[in-house]
Design a protein around this motif. Sequence first.
Motif, PDB file in Angstrom:
ATOM      1  N   LYS A 110       0.835  -1.200   0.000  1.00 54.39           N
ATOM      2  CA  LYS A 110       0.000   0.000   0.000  1.00 54.39           C
ATOM      3  C   LYS A 110       0.874   1.257   0.000  1.00 54.39           C
ATOM      4  O   LYS A 110       0.598   2.217  -0.720  1.00 54.39           O
ATOM      5  N   GLN A 111       1.945   1.237   0.781  1.00 51.49           N
ATOM      6  CA  GLN A 111       2.863   2.379   0.832  1.00 51.49           C
ATOM      7  C   GLN A 111       3.580   2.559  -0.508  1.00 51.49           C
ATOM      8  O   GLN A 111       3.731   3.678  -0.992  1.00 51.49           O
ATOM      9  N   ALA A 130       1.270   4.155  -3.016  1.00 49.65           N
ATOM     10  CA  ALA A 130       1.109   5.587  -2.749  1.00 49.65           C
ATOM     11  C   ALA A 130       2.342   6.368  -3.203  1.00 49.65           C
ATOM     12  O   ALA A 130       2.218   7.448  -3.794  1.00 49.65           O
ATOM     13  N   LEU A 131       3.524   5.826  -2.963  1.00 49.71           N
ATOM     14  CA  LEU A 131       4.756   6.506  -3.365  1.00 49.71           C
ATOM     15  C   LEU A 131       4.913   6.528  -4.887  1.00 49.71           C
ATOM     16  O   LEU A 131       5.393   7.515  -5.446  1.00 49.71           O
ATOM     17  N   LYS A 132       4.496   5.454  -5.556  1.00 51.58           N
ATOM     18  CA  LYS A 132       4.534   5.442  -7.027  1.00 51.58           C
ATOM     19  C   LYS A 132       3.669   6.564  -7.588  1.00 51.58           C
ATOM     20  O   LYS A 132       4.049   7.250  -8.539  1.00 51.58           O
ATOM     21  N   GLU A 150      20.792   4.272   2.762  1.00 52.20           N
ATOM     22  CA  GLU A 150      19.822   3.815   3.767  1.00 52.20           C
ATOM     23  C   GLU A 150      18.403   4.233   3.403  1.00 52.20           C
ATOM     24  O   GLU A 150      17.637   4.729   4.212  1.00 52.20           O
ATOM     25  N   SER A 151      18.076   4.036   2.117  1.00 51.77           N
ATOM     26  CA  SER A 151      16.745   4.397   1.623  1.00 51.77           C
ATOM     27  C   SER A 151      16.015   3.152   1.139  1.00 51.77           C
ATOM     28  O   SER A 151      16.573   2.061   1.135  1.00 51.77           O
ATOM     29  N   GLU A 152      14.774   3.333   0.730  1.00 55.78           N
ATOM     30  CA  GLU A 152      13.925   2.231   0.285  1.00 55.78           C
ATOM     31  C   GLU A 152      13.736   2.292  -1.229  1.00 55.78           C
ATOM     32  O   GLU A 152      13.462   3.359  -1.780  1.00 55.78           O
ATOM     33  N   PHE A 153      13.835   1.155  -1.872  1.00 54.98           N
ATOM     34  CA  PHE A 153      13.571   1.054  -3.306  1.00 54.98           C
ATOM     35  C   PHE A 153      12.068   1.033  -3.520  1.00 54.98           C
ATOM     36  O   PHE A 153      11.350   0.275  -2.883  1.00 54.98           O
ATOM     37  N   VAL A 154      11.578   1.884  -4.430  1.00 56.82           N
ATOM     38  CA  VAL A 154      10.144   1.940  -4.720  1.00 56.82           C
ATOM     39  C   VAL A 154       9.842   1.255  -6.043  1.00 56.82           C
ATOM     40  O   VAL A 154       9.014   0.351  -6.104  1.00 56.82           O
ATOM     41  N   SER A 188       2.401  10.939   4.301  1.00 56.78           N
ATOM     42  CA  SER A 188       1.629  10.328   5.390  1.00 56.78           C
ATOM     43  C   SER A 188       1.336   8.864   5.096  1.00 56.78           C
ATOM     44  O   SER A 188       0.207   8.423   5.148  1.00 56.78           O
ATOM     45  N   ILE A 189       2.386   8.139   4.799  1.00 58.18           N
ATOM     46  CA  ILE A 189       2.190   6.719   4.502  1.00 58.18           C
ATOM     47  C   ILE A 189       2.519   5.882   5.716  1.00 58.18           C
ATOM     48  O   ILE A 189       3.190   6.298   6.611  1.00 58.18           O
TER      49      ILE A 189
END
Length: 95
Positions: free
Chosen positions: A5-6, A9-11, A70-74, A94-95
């Motif tokens: 779901k997050q 939303a980020l996409k 230290e980030s997240e791959f979307v 606001s995820i």
Amino acid sequence: MLNNKQIKALKAEAHHLKTTVSIGSKGITNQVISEITNTINFHELIKIQIQSDTKEDRLKIAKEICQATESEFVQLIGKQAVIFKRKDEESKFSI
């Protein structure tokens, strides 16, 4: 770790973003990592242009960037990678 779901939303949020960093033939250098770190710490969600011939190489580079920053791959669309790193305070997402 982001859930589905997050990520969705980020996409949607990333769709309108312009590329902020480009990685050329030199690949990942300390200077590139520094630039990405500064950019993602400010914007939280960024697009990176990766000039590599194969999708596997682009995915590998994107994952290396995420680990180094230290980030997240979307997602990876064509030669564009989207990565996310939440600010602890004052996050605009606001995820």
